[in-house]
Structures are given as structure tokens and as C-alpha cells.
Enzyme design. Structure first.
Site, PDB file in Angstrom:
ATOM      1  N   GLU A  17      -1.124  10.028   5.607  1.00 41.61           N
ATOM      2  CA  GLU A  17       0.068   9.779   4.726  1.00 41.61           C
ATOM      3  C   GLU A  17       0.538  11.332   4.233  1.00 41.61           C
ATOM      4  O   GLU A  17      -0.192  11.709   3.457  1.00 41.61           O
ATOM      5  CB  GLU A  17      -0.356   8.706   3.878  1.00 41.61           C
ATOM      6  CG  GLU A  17      -0.510   7.532   4.568  1.00 41.61           C
ATOM      7  CD  GLU A  17       0.780   6.960   5.004  1.00 41.61           C
ATOM      8  OE1 GLU A  17       1.968   7.061   4.626  1.00 41.61           O
ATOM      9  OE2 GLU A  17       0.619   6.337   6.343  1.00 41.61           O
ATOM     10  N   GLU A  58      -0.082   4.377  -3.952  1.00 39.11           N
ATOM     11  CA  GLU A  58       0.295   4.957  -2.633  1.00 39.11           C
ATOM     12  C   GLU A  58      -0.815   4.587  -1.608  1.00 39.11           C
ATOM     13  O   GLU A  58      -0.357   3.982  -0.536  1.00 39.11           O
ATOM     14  CB  GLU A  58       0.361   6.425  -2.689  1.00 39.11           C
ATOM     15  CG  GLU A  58       0.560   6.980  -1.376  1.00 39.11           C
ATOM     16  CD  GLU A  58       2.143   6.669  -1.087  1.00 39.11           C
ATOM     17  OE1 GLU A  58       2.075   6.488   0.309  1.00 39.11           O
ATOM     18  OE2 GLU A  58       2.952   6.674  -1.749  1.00 39.11           O
ATOM     19  N   GLU A  65       1.459  -1.127   4.748  1.00 38.97           N
ATOM     20  CA  GLU A  65       2.249  -0.868   5.891  1.00 38.97           C
ATOM     21  C   GLU A  65       1.445  -1.028   7.240  1.00 38.97           C
ATOM     22  O   GLU A  65       1.796  -1.418   8.188  1.00 38.97           O
ATOM     23  CB  GLU A  65       2.457   0.815   5.857  1.00 38.97           C
ATOM     24  CG  GLU A  65       3.621   1.037   4.774  1.00 38.97           C
ATOM     25  CD  GLU A  65       3.931   2.540   4.661  1.00 38.97           C
ATOM     26  OE1 GLU A  65       3.249   3.316   5.227  1.00 38.97           O
ATOM     27  OE2 GLU A  65       4.965   2.919   3.949  1.00 38.97           O
ATOM     28  N   LYS A  84       7.071  -3.957   3.542  1.00 43.41           N
ATOM     29  CA  LYS A  84       6.953  -2.648   3.404  1.00 43.41           C
ATOM     30  C   LYS A  84       7.927  -1.905   2.183  1.00 43.41           C
ATOM     31  O   LYS A  84       7.586  -1.080   1.469  1.00 43.41           O
ATOM     32  CB  LYS A  84       7.396  -1.996   4.817  1.00 43.41           C
ATOM     33  CG  LYS A  84       6.335  -2.179   5.727  1.00 43.41           C
ATOM     34  CD  LYS A  84       6.893  -1.488   7.125  1.00 43.41           C
ATOM     35  CE  LYS A  84       5.744  -1.416   7.991  1.00 43.41           C
ATOM     36  NZ  LYS A  84       6.176  -0.564   9.354  1.00 43.41           N
ATOM     37  N   ASP A  85       9.304  -2.494   2.239  1.00 46.52           N
ATOM     38  CA  ASP A  85       9.980  -1.951   1.049  1.00 46.52           C
ATOM     39  C   ASP A  85       9.568  -2.409  -0.395  1.00 46.52           C
ATOM     40  O   ASP A  85       9.598  -1.444  -1.346  1.00 46.52           O
ATOM     41  CB  ASP A  85      11.438  -2.729   1.159  1.00 46.52           C
ATOM     42  CG  ASP A  85      12.185  -2.276   2.532  1.00 46.52           C
ATOM     43  OD1 ASP A  85      11.589  -1.457   3.265  1.00 46.52           O
ATOM     44  OD2 ASP A  85      13.191  -2.887   2.678  1.00 46.52           O
TER      45      ASP A  85
END
Length: 116
Positions: A17, A58, A65, A84-85
Site C-alpha cells: 500500500e 489505513e 479493500e 471501499k469509499d
């Protein structure tokens, strides 16, 4: 052992990521600035809370995700997009919190360093 699995999970999110790398970079910079500005104990606690909260959210965003991608087999799904949003929104809100904490902690100290 579960600690080994946890460490592997942290390594995975950090290696895969790009945003996690940025969050860690900003967090380490904030810790460096904490030393430069000679934060007191309560200020350090707020700084640690803000930085670690961003890192944790995070990681959770990455989990959401990956679960959505696994369940949808990487195909678009409107509910998957919502998930996801919302997870990304949680990271954004947490990052705003961290920025506010940073301003409250560092602006007065930096002001004192240059104007007193």
C-alpha cells in the site's frame, strides 16, 4: 505463532500500500518534530494517538479493500464501491484529525522558536 502472523500482516500492508508508506513517513516526521519542539508528556500522548490512529485506520481500510476484492472477484459491485469509499473516508477523517492535532501541537512551538 500469532505474533509472526501479525508482523507479516504489517509487512504486507506496508509493502503493498503506497498510502501506508506515506502515512508512516508523515508519522515519523511528526515524531522527529516532536523531539525538535520538545513536546511535553501530554503533547506526546496526543501525537502518538493521532499517528497510530491513522496507521490503524489505513490498515483497516486495506482489509476492507481486500475483502471486497475477494468477495467480488475483482468485479465492480455498487455495494463493494460503497464499502471501499466509506473505508477510504474513515482514513481521510482520521488524517484530518491528525493534521489538526499537529497544528495544535506544533504551530505555537514553531512560532515561539522563530518569534521569541
Amino acid at each position: 505463532m500469532s505474533v509472526e502472523f501479525a508482523v507479516q500482516g504489517i509487512k504486507t500492508v506496508f509493502s503493498e500500500e503506497r498510502n501506508m508508506k506515506k502515512h508512516v513517513g508523515f508519522g515519523l516526521f511528526a515524531f522527529f518534530m516532536g523531539f525538535v519542539c520538545q513536546l511535553n508528556l501530554m503533547e506526546w500522548l496526543w501525537l502518538f494517538l493521532a499517528v497510530f490512529l491513522v496507521w490503524i485506520v489505513e490498515i483497516l481500510n486495506t482489509v476492507f479493500e481486500n475483502v471486497v476484492d475477494m468477495v467480488t472477484d475483482f468485479h465492480f459491485h455498487p455495494i463493494g464501491k460503497k464499502i471501499k469509499d466509506m473505508a477510504a473516508g474513515a482514513v481521510l477523517i482520521t488524517a484530518f484529525f491528525a493534521v489538526i492535532v499537529g497544528f495544535i501541537l506544533f504551530v505555537p512551538k514553531i512560532y515561539q522558536m522563530f518569534f521569541y
